[in-house]
Scaffold this motif. Sequence first.
Motif, PDB file in Angstrom:
ATOM      1  N   SER A  80       0.929  -1.231  -0.031  1.00 22.62           N
ATOM      2  CA  SER A  80       0.079   0.250  -0.134  1.00 22.62           C
ATOM      3  C   SER A  80       0.800   1.744   0.162  1.00 22.62           C
ATOM      4  O   SER A  80      -0.033   2.913  -0.259  1.00 22.62           O
ATOM      5  CB  SER A  80      -0.635  -0.291   1.263  1.00 22.62           C
ATOM      6  OG  SER A  80      -0.061   0.407   2.792  1.00 22.62           O
ATOM      7  N   GLN A  81       2.084   1.057  -0.163  1.00 25.83           N
ATOM      8  CA  GLN A  81       3.618   2.059  -0.754  1.00 25.83           C
ATOM      9  C   GLN A  81       3.552   2.755  -1.677  1.00 25.83           C
ATOM     10  O   GLN A  81       3.555   1.964  -2.635  1.00 25.83           O
ATOM     11  CB  GLN A  81       4.483   2.021   0.706  1.00 25.83           C
ATOM     12  CG  GLN A  81       4.229   1.513   2.116  1.00 25.83           C
ATOM     13  CD  GLN A  81       4.856   0.941   3.210  1.00 25.83           C
ATOM     14  OE1 GLN A  81       5.600   1.327   2.383  1.00 25.83           O
ATOM     15  NE2 GLN A  81       4.475   1.157   4.408  1.00 25.83           N
ATOM     16  N   SER A  85       5.464   0.144  -3.799  1.00 19.06           N
ATOM     17  CA  SER A  85       4.338  -0.616  -4.829  1.00 19.06           C
ATOM     18  C   SER A  85       5.047  -1.465  -6.328  1.00 19.06           C
ATOM     19  O   SER A  85       4.457  -2.144  -5.756  1.00 19.06           O
ATOM     20  CB  SER A  85       3.511   0.747  -5.475  1.00 19.06           C
ATOM     21  OG  SER A  85       2.390  -0.652  -6.420  1.00 19.06           O
ATOM     22  N   TYR A 111       0.083  -5.665   4.948  1.00 19.67           N
ATOM     23  CA  TYR A 111      -0.869  -4.714   4.104  1.00 19.67           C
ATOM     24  C   TYR A 111      -0.024  -3.256   4.189  1.00 19.67           C
ATOM     25  O   TYR A 111       0.397  -2.699   2.685  1.00 19.67           O
ATOM     26  CB  TYR A 111      -2.440  -4.109   4.739  1.00 19.67           C
ATOM     27  CG  TYR A 111      -2.451  -2.893   3.812  1.00 19.67           C
ATOM     28  CD1 TYR A 111      -4.032  -3.427   2.206  1.00 19.67           C
ATOM     29  CD2 TYR A 111      -2.811  -1.666   4.143  1.00 19.67           C
ATOM     30  CE1 TYR A 111      -4.050  -2.436   2.470  1.00 19.67           C
ATOM     31  CE2 TYR A 111      -3.905  -0.717   3.469  1.00 19.67           C
ATOM     32  CZ  TYR A 111      -4.519  -0.994   2.603  1.00 19.67           C
ATOM     33  OH  TYR A 111      -5.659  -0.451   1.987  1.00 19.67           O
ATOM     34  N   ARG A 114       1.065   2.439   7.970  1.00 22.28           N
ATOM     35  CA  ARG A 114       1.394   4.605   7.083  1.00 22.28           C
ATOM     36  C   ARG A 114       2.423   4.896   7.075  1.00 22.28           C
ATOM     37  O   ARG A 114       2.856   5.179   7.949  1.00 22.28           O
ATOM     38  CB  ARG A 114      -0.825   5.410   8.000  1.00 22.28           C
ATOM     39  CG  ARG A 114      -1.756   4.561   8.411  1.00 22.28           C
ATOM     40  CD  ARG A 114      -2.298   4.559   6.250  1.00 22.28           C
ATOM     41  NE  ARG A 114      -3.506   4.235   6.815  1.00 22.28           N
ATOM     42  CZ  ARG A 114      -4.773   3.246   5.256  1.00 22.28           C
ATOM     43  NH1 ARG A 114      -3.910   3.106   4.525  1.00 22.28           N
ATOM     44  NH2 ARG A 114      -5.246   3.243   5.466  1.00 22.28           N
ATOM     45  N   GLN A 123      -2.897   5.964  -0.352  1.00 24.78           N
ATOM     46  CA  GLN A 123      -2.321   4.105  -0.178  1.00 24.78           C
ATOM     47  C   GLN A 123      -3.669   3.415  -0.350  1.00 24.78           C
ATOM     48  O   GLN A 123      -3.292   2.278  -0.456  1.00 24.78           O
ATOM     49  CB  GLN A 123      -1.844   4.528   1.530  1.00 24.78           C
ATOM     50  CG  GLN A 123      -0.571   5.076   1.870  1.00 24.78           C
ATOM     51  CD  GLN A 123       0.044   4.655   2.719  1.00 24.78           C
ATOM     52  OE1 GLN A 123       0.617   5.584   3.628  1.00 24.78           O
ATOM     53  NE2 GLN A 123       0.879   3.878   2.966  1.00 24.78           N
ATOM     54  N   ASP A 124      -4.579   3.481   0.438  1.00 22.31           N
ATOM     55  CA  ASP A 124      -5.846   2.689   0.244  1.00 22.31           C
ATOM     56  C   ASP A 124      -5.771   2.507  -0.680  1.00 22.31           C
ATOM     57  O   ASP A 124      -6.190   0.361  -1.586  1.00 22.31           O
ATOM     58  CB  ASP A 124      -6.966   2.971   1.125  1.00 22.31           C
ATOM     59  CG  ASP A 124      -7.244   2.700   2.430  1.00 22.31           C
ATOM     60  OD1 ASP A 124      -6.261   1.845   3.129  1.00 22.31           O
ATOM     61  OD2 ASP A 124      -7.210   3.827   3.263  1.00 22.31           O
ATOM     62  N   GLY A 127      -3.283  -0.373  -2.008  1.00 18.91           N
ATOM     63  CA  GLY A 127      -3.584  -1.232  -1.702  1.00 18.91           C
ATOM     64  C   GLY A 127      -4.422  -2.383  -2.112  1.00 18.91           C
ATOM     65  O   GLY A 127      -4.199  -2.900  -2.807  1.00 18.91           O
ATOM     66  N   ILE A 167     -11.411  -3.653   3.748  1.00 17.71           N
ATOM     67  CA  ILE A 167     -10.483  -3.590   2.634  1.00 17.71           C
ATOM     68  C   ILE A 167     -10.727  -5.449   1.691  1.00 17.71           C
ATOM     69  O   ILE A 167     -10.771  -4.716   0.615  1.00 17.71           O
ATOM     70  CB  ILE A 167      -8.779  -3.733   3.228  1.00 17.71           C
ATOM     71  CG1 ILE A 167      -8.478  -2.567   3.868  1.00 17.71           C
ATOM     72  CG2 ILE A 167      -7.694  -3.788   1.519  1.00 17.71           C
ATOM     73  CD1 ILE A 167      -8.190  -1.038   3.375  1.00 17.71           C
TER      74      ILE A 167
END
Length: 261
Positions: A80-81, A85, A111, A114, A123-124, A127, A167
């Motif tokens: 999620s970064q 990625s 995941y 943050r 980020q979400d 992700g 998620i």
Amino acid sequence: MSYTVNSSILLTDLPINDRPQAVASAGFTRAEFWWPFPTPTPSEAEIQEFVAALKNAGVQLTGLNFYAGDMPGGERGVLSQPARSEEFRANINAVVKIAQATGCTAFNALYGNRLDGEDAAEQDRIGVENLQRAADAVAPLGGVVLLEPVSGTEAYPLKTAADALAIIEKVGRDNVKLLADFYHLAVNGDDVERVIEDHAADFGHIQIADNPGRNEPGTGELPLETWIDRSRELGYDGVIGLEYKASQEDPFAWLPCEKRA
């Protein structure tokens, strides 16, 4: 009951490729690993050596983490970064190669924490997209991607079953499921009994450790056996991952030999 030994948190005095034989010598036939290589894209030779260690020991790989960054340094996934990625996406191919060679069908995708200065919604978005990629890649192999609430890292955003399930709903893939680690859920204050009642039939995997201490079952206060039995009554039919820290010389002394295989 079928157990699988998490050979990344246990047997840490041995090199990675010596651990499958140690699992077999302890009387088990199944093992799971966090990502066992220092990079997301190991060489073909590294993959072959890992696979050979499992086969030579007669141990079935039941679970494997995707690359999760520097775990000892506090990282808990990269998917999620934004800046990491591509590392996760590159790792998918290596995971698929190992799955094809071993028959492993369960893959834990941590995941990611943050990050200061990064938008949580972005980020979400990343992700979810990367979880979709992973799920689609392992689906032809009958694979399941696992999403896990984790304790001990404030920056990790998935702390309860509800966090992870939110998620999973966004991902929209049938082969993305909750990893119910009873230790993490309990430490984070989740209602483990309620989670079991509501979701046990859909658990992708169960892992256990006792609390306090994250040590062997029976060293703490969690009703692990009761939780496992109820999960099975409600439809969970998978293996139980032993993901705890050894507090004594024999980390499996609590479990009679005849119940290990």
